[in-house]
Design a protein around this motif. Structure first.
Motif, PDB file in Angstrom:
ATOM      1  N   ALA A   1       0.808  -1.216   0.000  1.00  0.00           N
ATOM      2  CA  ALA A   1       0.000   0.000   0.000  1.00  0.00           C
ATOM      3  C   ALA A   1       0.845   1.272   0.000  1.00  0.00           C
ATOM      4  O   ALA A   1       0.355   2.328  -0.382  1.00  0.00           O
ATOM      5  N   GLN A   2       2.111   1.190   0.423  1.00  0.00           N
ATOM      6  CA  GLN A   2       2.937   2.389   0.534  1.00  0.00           C
ATOM      7  C   GLN A   2       4.364   2.119   0.064  1.00  0.00           C
ATOM      8  O   GLN A   2       4.842   0.995   0.142  1.00  0.00           O
ATOM      9  N   ALA A   3       5.001   3.189  -0.382  1.00  0.00           N
ATOM     10  CA  ALA A   3       6.409   3.124  -0.765  1.00  0.00           C
ATOM     11  C   ALA A   3       7.215   3.979   0.208  1.00  0.00           C
ATOM     12  O   ALA A   3       6.763   5.047   0.627  1.00  0.00           O
ATOM     13  N   VAL A   4       8.400   3.500   0.567  1.00  0.00           N
ATOM     14  CA  VAL A   4       9.308   4.257   1.437  1.00  0.00           C
ATOM     15  C   VAL A   4      10.489   4.693   0.566  1.00  0.00           C
ATOM     16  O   VAL A   4      11.190   3.859  -0.013  1.00  0.00           O
ATOM     17  N   VAL A   5      10.672   6.016   0.476  1.00  0.00           N
ATOM     18  CA  VAL A   5      11.676   6.611  -0.405  1.00  0.00           C
ATOM     19  C   VAL A   5      12.544   7.567   0.418  1.00  0.00           C
ATOM     20  O   VAL A   5      12.037   8.319   1.255  1.00  0.00           O
ATOM     21  N   ARG A   6      13.853   7.535   0.169  1.00  0.00           N
ATOM     22  CA  ARG A   6      14.783   8.443   0.845  1.00  0.00           C
ATOM     23  C   ARG A   6      15.236   9.507  -0.161  1.00  0.00           C
ATOM     24  O   ARG A   6      15.690   9.177  -1.264  1.00  0.00           O
ATOM     25  N   VAL A   7      15.110  10.786   0.238  1.00  0.00           N
ATOM     26  CA  VAL A   7      15.490  11.895  -0.631  1.00  0.00           C
ATOM     27  C   VAL A   7      16.606  12.687   0.047  1.00  0.00           C
ATOM     28  O   VAL A   7      16.505  13.034   1.219  1.00  0.00           O
ATOM     29  N   LEU A   8      17.670  12.959  -0.706  1.00  0.00           N
ATOM     30  CA  LEU A   8      18.795  13.749  -0.229  1.00  0.00           C
ATOM     31  C   LEU A   8      18.830  15.060  -0.991  1.00  0.00           C
ATOM     32  O   LEU A   8      18.809  15.071  -2.223  1.00  0.00           O
ATOM     33  N   ASP A   9      18.860  16.174  -0.243  1.00  0.00           N
ATOM     34  CA  ASP A   9      19.094  17.488  -0.837  1.00  0.00           C
ATOM     35  C   ASP A   9      20.592  17.744  -0.709  1.00  0.00           C
ATOM     36  O   ASP A   9      21.115  17.913   0.394  1.00  0.00           O
ATOM     37  N   ARG A  10      21.295  17.749  -1.816  1.00  0.00           N
ATOM     38  CA  ARG A  10      22.755  17.879  -1.792  1.00  0.00           C
ATOM     39  C   ARG A  10      23.223  19.273  -1.378  1.00  0.00           C
ATOM     40  O   ARG A  10      24.364  19.435  -0.954  1.00  0.00           O
ATOM     41  N   LEU A  11      22.362  20.275  -1.509  1.00  0.00           N
ATOM     42  CA  LEU A  11      22.773  21.637  -1.169  1.00  0.00           C
ATOM     43  C   LEU A  11      22.956  21.834   0.331  1.00  0.00           C
ATOM     44  O   LEU A  11      23.868  22.521   0.766  1.00  0.00           O
ATOM     45  N   ASP A  12      22.059  21.242   1.142  1.00  0.00           N
ATOM     46  CA  ASP A  12      22.176  21.402   2.591  1.00  0.00           C
ATOM     47  C   ASP A  12      22.354  20.072   3.323  1.00  0.00           C
ATOM     48  O   ASP A  12      22.278  20.029   4.543  1.00  0.00           O
ATOM     49  N   SER A  13      22.585  19.004   2.596  1.00  0.00           N
ATOM     50  CA  SER A  13      22.800  17.651   3.143  1.00  0.00           C
ATOM     51  C   SER A  13      21.638  17.177   4.003  1.00  0.00           C
ATOM     52  O   SER A  13      21.820  16.400   4.930  1.00  0.00           O
ATOM     53  N   HIS A  14      20.446  17.639   3.683  1.00  0.00           N
ATOM     54  CA  HIS A  14      19.258  17.221   4.425  1.00  0.00           C
ATOM     55  C   HIS A  14      18.707  15.932   3.804  1.00  0.00           C
ATOM     56  O   HIS A  14      18.494  15.866   2.600  1.00  0.00           O
ATOM     57  N   VAL A  15      18.503  14.918   4.655  1.00  0.00           N
ATOM     58  CA  VAL A  15      17.946  13.642   4.209  1.00  0.00           C
ATOM     59  C   VAL A  15      16.560  13.482   4.818  1.00  0.00           C
ATOM     60  O   VAL A  15      16.377  13.688   6.017  1.00  0.00           O
ATOM     61  N   GLU A  16      15.616  13.109   3.994  1.00  0.00           N
ATOM     62  CA  GLU A  16      14.241  12.900   4.458  1.00  0.00           C
ATOM     63  C   GLU A  16      13.768  11.537   3.955  1.00  0.00           C
ATOM     64  O   GLU A  16      13.957  11.200   2.789  1.00  0.00           O
ATOM     65  N   VAL A  17      13.173  10.758   4.861  1.00  0.00           N
ATOM     66  CA  VAL A  17      12.578   9.477   4.483  1.00  0.00           C
ATOM     67  C   VAL A  17      11.077   9.699   4.385  1.00  0.00           C
ATOM     68  O   VAL A  17      10.431  10.077   5.363  1.00  0.00           O
ATOM     69  N   LEU A  18      10.542   9.483   3.184  1.00  0.00           N
ATOM     70  CA  LEU A  18       9.126   9.746   2.918  1.00  0.00           C
ATOM     71  C   LEU A  18       8.375   8.435   2.744  1.00  0.00           C
ATOM     72  O   LEU A  18       8.862   7.525   2.072  1.00  0.00           O
ATOM     73  N   THR A  19       7.190   8.357   3.316  1.00  0.00           N
ATOM     74  CA  THR A  19       6.285   7.225   3.096  1.00  0.00           C
ATOM     75  C   THR A  19       5.131   7.752   2.263  1.00  0.00           C
ATOM     76  O   THR A  19       4.366   8.613   2.715  1.00  0.00           O
ATOM     77  N   ILE A  20       5.028   7.232   1.038  1.00  0.00           N
ATOM     78  CA  ILE A  20       4.058   7.738   0.071  1.00  0.00           C
ATOM     79  C   ILE A  20       3.077   6.621  -0.265  1.00  0.00           C
ATOM     80  O   ILE A  20       3.493   5.522  -0.625  1.00  0.00           O
ATOM     81  N   PRO A  21       1.764   6.879  -0.167  1.00  0.00           N
ATOM     82  CA  PRO A  21       0.803   5.830  -0.520  1.00  0.00           C
ATOM     83  C   PRO A  21       0.823   5.544  -2.024  1.00  0.00           C
ATOM     84  O   PRO A  21       1.031   6.446  -2.830  1.00  0.00           O
ATOM     85  N   ALA A  22       0.615   4.288  -2.376  1.00  0.00           N
ATOM     86  CA  ALA A  22       0.549   3.911  -3.790  1.00  0.00           C
ATOM     87  C   ALA A  22      -0.669   4.593  -4.408  1.00  0.00           C
ATOM     88  O   ALA A  22      -1.762   4.554  -3.853  1.00  0.00           O
ATOM     89  N   GLY A  23      -0.468   5.252  -5.529  1.00  0.00           N
ATOM     90  CA  GLY A  23      -1.529   6.006  -6.172  1.00  0.00           C
ATOM     91  C   GLY A  23      -1.585   7.447  -5.689  1.00  0.00           C
ATOM     92  O   GLY A  23      -2.404   8.228  -6.151  1.00  0.00           O
ATOM     93  N   GLY A  24      -0.693   7.822  -4.776  1.00  0.00           N
ATOM     94  CA  GLY A  24      -0.674   9.184  -4.234  1.00  0.00           C
ATOM     95  C   GLY A  24       0.618   9.886  -4.573  1.00  0.00           C
ATOM     96  O   GLY A  24       1.484   9.352  -5.258  1.00  0.00           O
ATOM     97  N   ASN A  25       0.738  11.130  -4.077  1.00  0.00           N
ATOM     98  CA  ASN A  25       1.975  11.875  -4.300  1.00  0.00           C
ATOM     99  C   ASN A  25       2.274  12.717  -3.076  1.00  0.00           C
ATOM    100  O   ASN A  25       1.446  12.886  -2.196  1.00  0.00           O
ATOM    101  N   THR A  26       3.499  13.244  -3.031  1.00  0.00           N
ATOM    102  CA  THR A  26       3.937  14.088  -1.932  1.00  0.00           C
ATOM    103  C   THR A  26       4.931  15.107  -2.466  1.00  0.00           C
ATOM    104  O   THR A  26       5.477  14.945  -3.560  1.00  0.00           O
ATOM    105  N   GLN A  27       5.154  16.147  -1.663  1.00  0.00           N
ATOM    106  CA  GLN A  27       6.050  17.236  -2.031  1.00  0.00           C
ATOM    107  C   GLN A  27       7.259  17.205  -1.109  1.00  0.00           C
ATOM    108  O   GLN A  27       7.127  17.018   0.100  1.00  0.00           O
TER     109      GLN A  27
END
Length: 187
Positions: A44-70
């Motif tokens: 039902a959900q995907a777990v994705v890790r996003v790295l912003d290289r400019l400020d070295s901020h890492v965020e782990v996002l849980t996104i529902p299948a069929g949905g989106n996030t910012q």
């Protein structure tokens, strides 16, 4: 001579009673379901890790299948999240659409694999997106019957014809993944 345990009961009798009582208490355990190597199950959900290289901020996002996030200027849309059953080697695959709203921002549309992060990547100088895995309710895959498995395996295996062996030699014919010896002296 008989070895006697407590209260005059022979030791052999005590061991037999313990074995019988232990046998009655045992419960049968069914073997695990074995799936073919090409089976994936949905989540039902995907777990994705996003790295912003400019400020070295890492965020782990849980996104529902069929949905989106910012995430900052990224919009991540998950179409599907699949992973392997417990009896197979672990991996997860997520179908993603990623759009960076910056001018000339990066775009990605396709499958990303957790076990092979460099196979499909978001080509962005600012962000790095990786699949961690799947979460949420699992859809149990339906195992194939042995007949279906045999048919699928036989249909998937190509037959490669080998040239006939030279006279007086022993050759091999290749059929699918099996090597089958041929008779000697043909040709």
């Amino acid at each position: 001579m008989t070895v006697v345990a407590r209260a005059g009961v022979p030791l052999l009798a005590v061991a037999f009673v313990c074995a019988v009582q232990g046998a009655r208490g045992a419960t049968a355990v069914s073997p695990p379901t074995i799936y073919p190597s090409n089976v994936w199950q949905g989540h039902a959900q995907a777990v994705v890790r996003v790295l912003d290289r400019l400020d070295s901020h890492v965020e782990v996002l849980t996104i529902p299948a069929g949905g989106n996030t910012q995430f900052k200027s990224l919009t991540l849309a998950v179409k599907a999240c699949l992973d392997r059953p417990a009896t197979l080697s672990p991996d997860a695959a997520v179908s993603l659409d990623i759009v960076d709203s910056h001018p000339e921002g990066a775009r990605f549309s396709g499958w990303m694999l957790a076990a092979e992060p460099a196979l499909n990547v978001l080509e962005s100088p600012v962000y790095d997106v990786r699949v961690v895995g799947c979460a949420g309710d699992a859809v149990t895959p339906t195992p194939m019957s042995l007949q279906q498995l045999a048919t699928a395996t036989h249909a998937a295996a190509p037959v490669v014809e080998a040239p006939p062996p030279a006279a007086g030699t022993q050759g091999v014919g290749i059929t699918g993944a099996a090597v089958v010896p041929t008779a000697t002296g043909q040709g």
